[in-house]
Design an enzyme around this catalytic site. Structure first.
Site, PDB file in Angstrom:
ATOM      1  N   ARG A   1      -8.051  -1.328  19.915  1.00  0.00           N
ATOM      2  CA  ARG A   1      -7.273  -1.567  21.135  1.00  0.00           C
ATOM      3  C   ARG A   1      -6.697  -2.981  21.170  1.00  0.00           C
ATOM      4  NH1 ARG A   1     -12.392  -0.087  24.731  1.00  0.00           N
ATOM      5  NH2 ARG A   1     -12.515   1.303  22.934  1.00  0.00           N
TER       6      ARG A   1
ATOM      7  N   ASP B   1     -16.588  -3.776  17.489  1.00  0.00           N
ATOM      8  CA  ASP B   1     -16.262  -2.469  16.917  1.00  0.00           C
ATOM      9  C   ASP B   1     -15.261  -1.709  17.775  1.00  0.00           C
ATOM     10  OD1 ASP B   1     -16.385  -0.465  15.018  1.00  0.00           O
ATOM     11  OD2 ASP B   1     -18.101   0.532  15.940  1.00  0.00           O
TER      12      ASP B   1
ATOM     13  N   LYS C   1     -21.315  -1.415  12.160  1.00  0.00           N
ATOM     14  CA  LYS C   1     -21.606   0.009  12.171  1.00  0.00           C
ATOM     15  C   LYS C   1     -22.801   0.313  11.252  1.00  0.00           C
ATOM     16  CE  LYS C   1     -16.746   1.564  12.554  1.00  0.00           C
ATOM     17  NZ  LYS C   1     -16.830   2.318  13.809  1.00  0.00           N
TER      18      LYS C   1
ATOM     19  N   LYS D   1      -2.222   2.247  15.166  1.00  0.00           N
ATOM     20  CA  LYS D   1      -3.364   1.414  14.792  1.00  0.00           C
ATOM     21  C   LYS D   1      -3.530   1.402  13.279  1.00  0.00           C
ATOM     22  CE  LYS D   1      -8.452   1.454  15.081  1.00  0.00           C
ATOM     23  NZ  LYS D   1      -9.615   2.209  15.605  1.00  0.00           N
TER      24      LYS D   1
ATOM     25  N   ASP E   1      -9.227   4.521   9.365  1.00  0.00           N
ATOM     26  CA  ASP E   1      -8.964   3.901  10.665  1.00  0.00           C
ATOM     27  C   ASP E   1      -7.543   3.357  10.774  1.00  0.00           C
ATOM     28  OD1 ASP E   1     -10.114   3.666  13.143  1.00  0.00           O
ATOM     29  OD2 ASP E   1     -10.903   1.660  12.816  1.00  0.00           O
TER      30      ASP E   1
END
Length: 510
Positions: free
Chosen positions: A357, A353, A283, A271, A294
């Site tokens: 995936r 958010d 967020k 990712k 991330d």
């Protein structure tokens, strides 16, 4: 910005710890204040004052304790760095931690010698890894003279004193340790880079550049980059949807390593969300401060691929790193939208958010098309994993119990903690419960978020592919003080385990 410090040189030597030309010598001392092999003669050279000096410093041989002792001519080196070993001889995991901790304790030392127990090549490797990992600094944004001097404060040469100095396996282990630790540090660098300087395009360029030059002594890796036009042509709807709200367009990088006579084919997917604002499902401000991390999954799989190539393992690797920035704007992905992933599966969006995936779904489809023997994805995917497992343990899920167990065992052997979690029929049913599309992106209930995310990803893995999903949301970024060989900030978590997995694939086929 300060220039990045070069890595120290590493050599093996059969020299005695008492006569080595190094400026400082690291030795292990047990709970009886006896120096362990190969450093027994160091204690003898000091005589009775050796244990007396250690005791005066409050040193009892407890694991993790460190004492720095001027030698005053007792041995050739000017300083002895004693580290507690407890009542047992250190294994590779503890040797790695010892090497990391003592490397940072070696101030104003040009050459550091490790006189630690090295009965096997794995122990030699652990010392090399520990020294490089412990010496890691991210100071490129520091401009003060003090910061520059701190960067030059530690050794530029490391000698491992061992009876295995002429052993070919030990020499190869030393090189493998250097390559692996160098890869971990590259991953850390990428994770620590401010998100404005590591957009998807900049990240893709950085990966391509390192792939050209290789790590350690090289390794042939080919890089291919899909820009937004190519992503549209390839129907990578997940990457495009996540990236459509940002002024920085998305990318997908594929690395391929094809050694001659490969005995296995490993696919890695990571990712690569270079910054995650949450999109329209925004967020809280405080939660965004570490969201440059991330993309740690992409950094890890890229770094592991480069290390595998540098070591020269006979394992083909297909590495896929989808990269996007998740931002809110008038063009951003909306809750309620339906998108189409590569391969045709439609997804109903519930929470922008939960974007990781979506990019992984495209990445898994691309990797699956290469028909690997084993497929592993790595992601800072769910806060639920942190709630369940804490900040130092990653979750491992997937469709093969043996692979999950192997990841746990390999992680333990290299000093990375994983815990197996299930993908249950309950969450699989929820994933396919959308009334609007083939699958729903987000869990309708707050419980079991990590399991749901993995069940979602499983929809994009071929049934006959052996697959594992590593959720590294907790240990990918260390917000606290450094510990063991782990610095503050990006950790490079999972790189060592992925390299170990490739090595185990090579060994199982040999």
């Amino acid at each position: 910005m300060a220039t990045k410090k070069t890595e120290p040189r590493f050599t093996l030597s059969s020299a005695s710890p008492t006569t080595t030309r190094a400026d400082a010598v690291v030795i292990a001392v047990d709970s009886d204040l006896h120096a362990l092999a190969p450093a027994e003669n160091v204690g003898k050279a000091f005589g009775r004052r050796f244990s007396t000096m250690l005791s005066m410093l409050g040193f009892s041989g407890k694991p993790g304790q460190v004492a720095v002792i001027p030698t005053q001519g007792a041995i050739r080196a000017g300083v002895v760095i004693a580290v507690g070993a407890g009542s047992e001889a250190p294994d590779p995991v503890r040797l790695r931690r010892i090497a990391a901790k003592t490397f940072t304790a070696a101030h104003n030392v040009a050459t550091l010698a490790y006189a630690l127990p090295t009965p096997t090549p794995d122990c030699v490797r652990a010392i090399a890894e520990g020294a490089l990992l412990g010496g890691y600094r991210f100071d490129r944004y520091k401009t003060s003279a003090e910061s520059a001097s701190d960067a030059e404060d530690h050794p530029n040469a490391v000698v491992v004193l061992t009876r295995l100095s002429r052993d070919a396996e030990a020499a190869a282990a030393l090189d493998a340790g250097r390559a692996t630790a160098s890869a971990v540090n590259h991953a850390r660098d990428w994770v620590n880079t401010p998100p404005g300087d590591l957009t998807p395009e900049a990240f893709a360029d950085a990966v391509t550049e390192v792939a050209k030059s290789g790590l350690a002594d090289g390794g042939s890796v080919k890089a291919t980059v899909w820009d937004e036009a190519r992503l549209a042509k390839e129907k990578c709807g997940g990457v495009l949807a996540v990236g459509q709200g940002s002024a920085s367009p998305p990318r997908l990088v594929t690395l391929t390593y094809k050694p001659r006579k490969a005995v296995a084919h490993l696919a890695l997917v990571g990712k690569g969300i270079t910054f995650d604002s949450g999109g329209l499902s925004l967020k809280p401000g405080a939660s965004m401060m570490t969201m440059k991390c991330d993309m740690a999954g992409a950094a890890s799989v890229v770094a592991a691929t480069l290390a595998i190539a540098a070591i020269g393992l006979p394992v083909q690797v297909t590495c896929v790193a989808p990269m996007a920035e998740n931002m809110p704007s008038g063009s951003a992905l909306r809750p309620g939208d339906v998108i189409t992933i590569r391969g045709g599966t439609t997804v109903e969006i519930h929470n922008t958010d939960a974007e990781g995936r979506l990019v992984l779904a495209d990445g898994l489809r691309v990797a699956s098309e290469a028909k690997p023997d084993v497929l592993v994805d790595v992601a800072t995917l769910t806060g639920a994993a942190v709630v369940a497992l804490g900040e130092r343990t990653a979750g491992v899920l997937g469709n093969d119990a043996d692979l999950r167990s192997r990841v746990v065992d390999l992680g333990e052997s290299v000093g990375e903690a994983f815990w197996p979690l299930p993908i249950t029929r309950e969450v699989l049913d929820k994933v396919t419960s959308s009334e609007l599309a083939d699958v729903r992106q987000h869990n309708p209930k707050p419980a079991g978020g990590t399991l749901y995310a993995a069940a979602f990803l499983q929809q994009f893995v071929d049934d006959d592919t052996t697959w594992a999903h590593l959720d590294i949301a907790g240990p990918a970024f260390n917000d606290g003080a450094p510990y063991d060989e782990v610095p503050k900030g990006g950790t490079g978590m999972s790189v060592r385990t992925l390299v170990a997995l490739a090595e185990s694939l090579a060994d199982s086929q040999s």
